[in-house]
Design an enzyme around this catalytic site. Structure first.
Site, PDB file in Angstrom:
ATOM      1  CG  HIS A  81      -5.632  18.162  66.907  1.00 15.24           C
ATOM      2  ND1 HIS A  81      -5.485  18.677  68.183  1.00 15.24           N
ATOM      3  CD2 HIS A  81      -5.829  19.239  66.089  1.00 15.24           C
ATOM      4  CE1 HIS A  81      -5.583  19.999  68.140  1.00 15.24           C
ATOM      5  NE2 HIS A  81      -5.783  20.357  66.888  1.00 15.24           N
ATOM      6  CB  CYS A  82     -11.252  17.415  64.973  1.00 11.01           C
ATOM      7  SG  CYS A  82     -12.429  17.913  63.691  1.00 11.01           S
TER       8      CYS A  82
END
Length: 367
Positions: free
Chosen positions: A155-156
């Site tokens: 998850h960026c």
């Protein structure tokens, strides 16, 4: 009502906070556009030919960078297909059972016709209690998105999105074009940055934009280079960030190269086999994200030549299921019926070939 309203407010505040990194990147890019186009090219460069070449090249790179960034942010992560979800009756049956063996039988019955080859480290089928589904290979539950993501990489926060099967190619292109964007600015701004220190620029506000633009572009170039090289290595090894941290477990044990098919095929799995789409932020990855060809024998010199529990006679044996025939845009709403790995006969043959049977399975959450 009050607790529910409080939770809604907290969720809304979190959603707003999650967009702060994206807003930060957007402001930096907007300022860089103004500093390069207006302050450098229009105000500081006198040669008309040089100015035109710089502006044309800059806008091509800028457009590709923004396009890839947009696609990475706003492409929704793909969730497992309905075939992996428990039906209402199966949920009730699973909840009623207290004995571990009975629950094992339920999961075993549900998983036998699905292309699931990975297990938890203890040998159990990967089951998400939160989403009430059997996790496909390489699928993980994201605690921020609160859903299971196919081939989840990470998850960026900089894109406020999960990077996974549906947008990993876009993420790679985003890194590539952002790095190219920074290198181009650094290279073309270098001469005028030198003039700043030698008093070769007029004493205007442009000189300060030129100086800070060079520092910012050079700094981001260094950090982006390391990140881009790392993800290129992951692509060529056919691993996700999560799999690089913790090797996937198969029925025969953990194998960090279980999904690796060689550099060329690994690359094609992400970018597709249509070369005209490789450099464009258009989805062209192979498969549907629910099943992946696996190689049971490791050829990486970093790892022993054969997985634990396998004899040397098994070297060179590769599971026969191939790439899914169609990309996501054509097959996202159904399981691939043409993939031989889905058939029970192939599973039986696989058992005979390895001389082993499925280990005992239990319900184990792997979030």
């Amino acid at each position: 009502m009050a607790p529910s309203g409080s939770r809604s407010i907290k969720r809304g505040c979190r959603r707003v906070l999650y967009w702060i990194p994206v807003l930060f990147i957007t402001l930096i890019v907007a300022w860089s556009y103004y500093a390069y186009v207006v302050q450098l090219c229009i105000e500081s460069i006198d040669d008309v030919a040089e100015k035109i070449v710089y502006l044309l090249a800059y806008h091509v790179i800028f457009a590709m960078f923004v396009w890839a960034y947009w696609q990475t942010i706003f492409t929704n992560p793909v969730n497992p297909l309905k075939e992996f979800h428990l039906s209402y009756s199966d949920k009730e049956l699973l909840e009623r059972e207290d004995r571990g063996e009975s629950r094992q039988e339920i999961l075993r019955r549900l998983a036998k016709d699905l292309p699931i080859y990975t297990r938890t480290n203890s040998g159990a089928i990967r089951f998400c209690d939160r989403c009430q589904l059997l996790k496909p290979d390489r699928c993980h539950h994201c605690s921020i998105c609160d859903k299971c993501i196919l081939k989840m990489d990470h998850h960026c926060p900089w894109v406020n999105n999960c990077v996974g099967f549906s947008n990993y190619k876009f993420f790679m292109l985003f890194l590539a074009y952002s790095l190219l964007y920074c290198i181009f600015i650094t290279a073309t701004d270098l001469l005028y940055f030198i003039k700043f220190w030698t008093n070769g620029l007029p004493d205007t506000q442009a000189k300060f934009h030129i100086m800070f633009l060079f520092f910012a572009a050079a700094m981001f170039s260094v950090s982006l280079t390391s990140l881009f090289v790392y993800h290129c290595w992951l692509v060529f090894k056919n691993r996700s960030t999560l799999e690089a941290v913790r090797a996937p477990a198969f029925r025969h044990g953990t194998d960090k190269n279980g999904f690796s098919l060689g550099i060329t095929k690994n690359f094609l799995q992400v970018f597709g086999d249509e070369k005209r789409y490789w450099l464009l932020p258009i989805f062209s990855s192979l498969g549907d994200g629910c099943s992946f060809p696996t190689c049971l024998v490791n050829q990486d010199p970093e790892q022993p030549s054969s997985p634990s529990g396998h004899s040397s006679a098994n070297k060179g044996v590769v599971e026969v299921h191939q790439f899914p025939a169609k990309p996501l845009r054509e097959s996202q709403n159904r399981l691939l019926t043409s993939t031989p790995s889905w058939t029970g006969s192939e599973i039986a043959e696989d058992k005979e070939r390895k001389g082993t049977s499925n280990p005992g399975m239990s319900i184990e959450n792997d979030t």
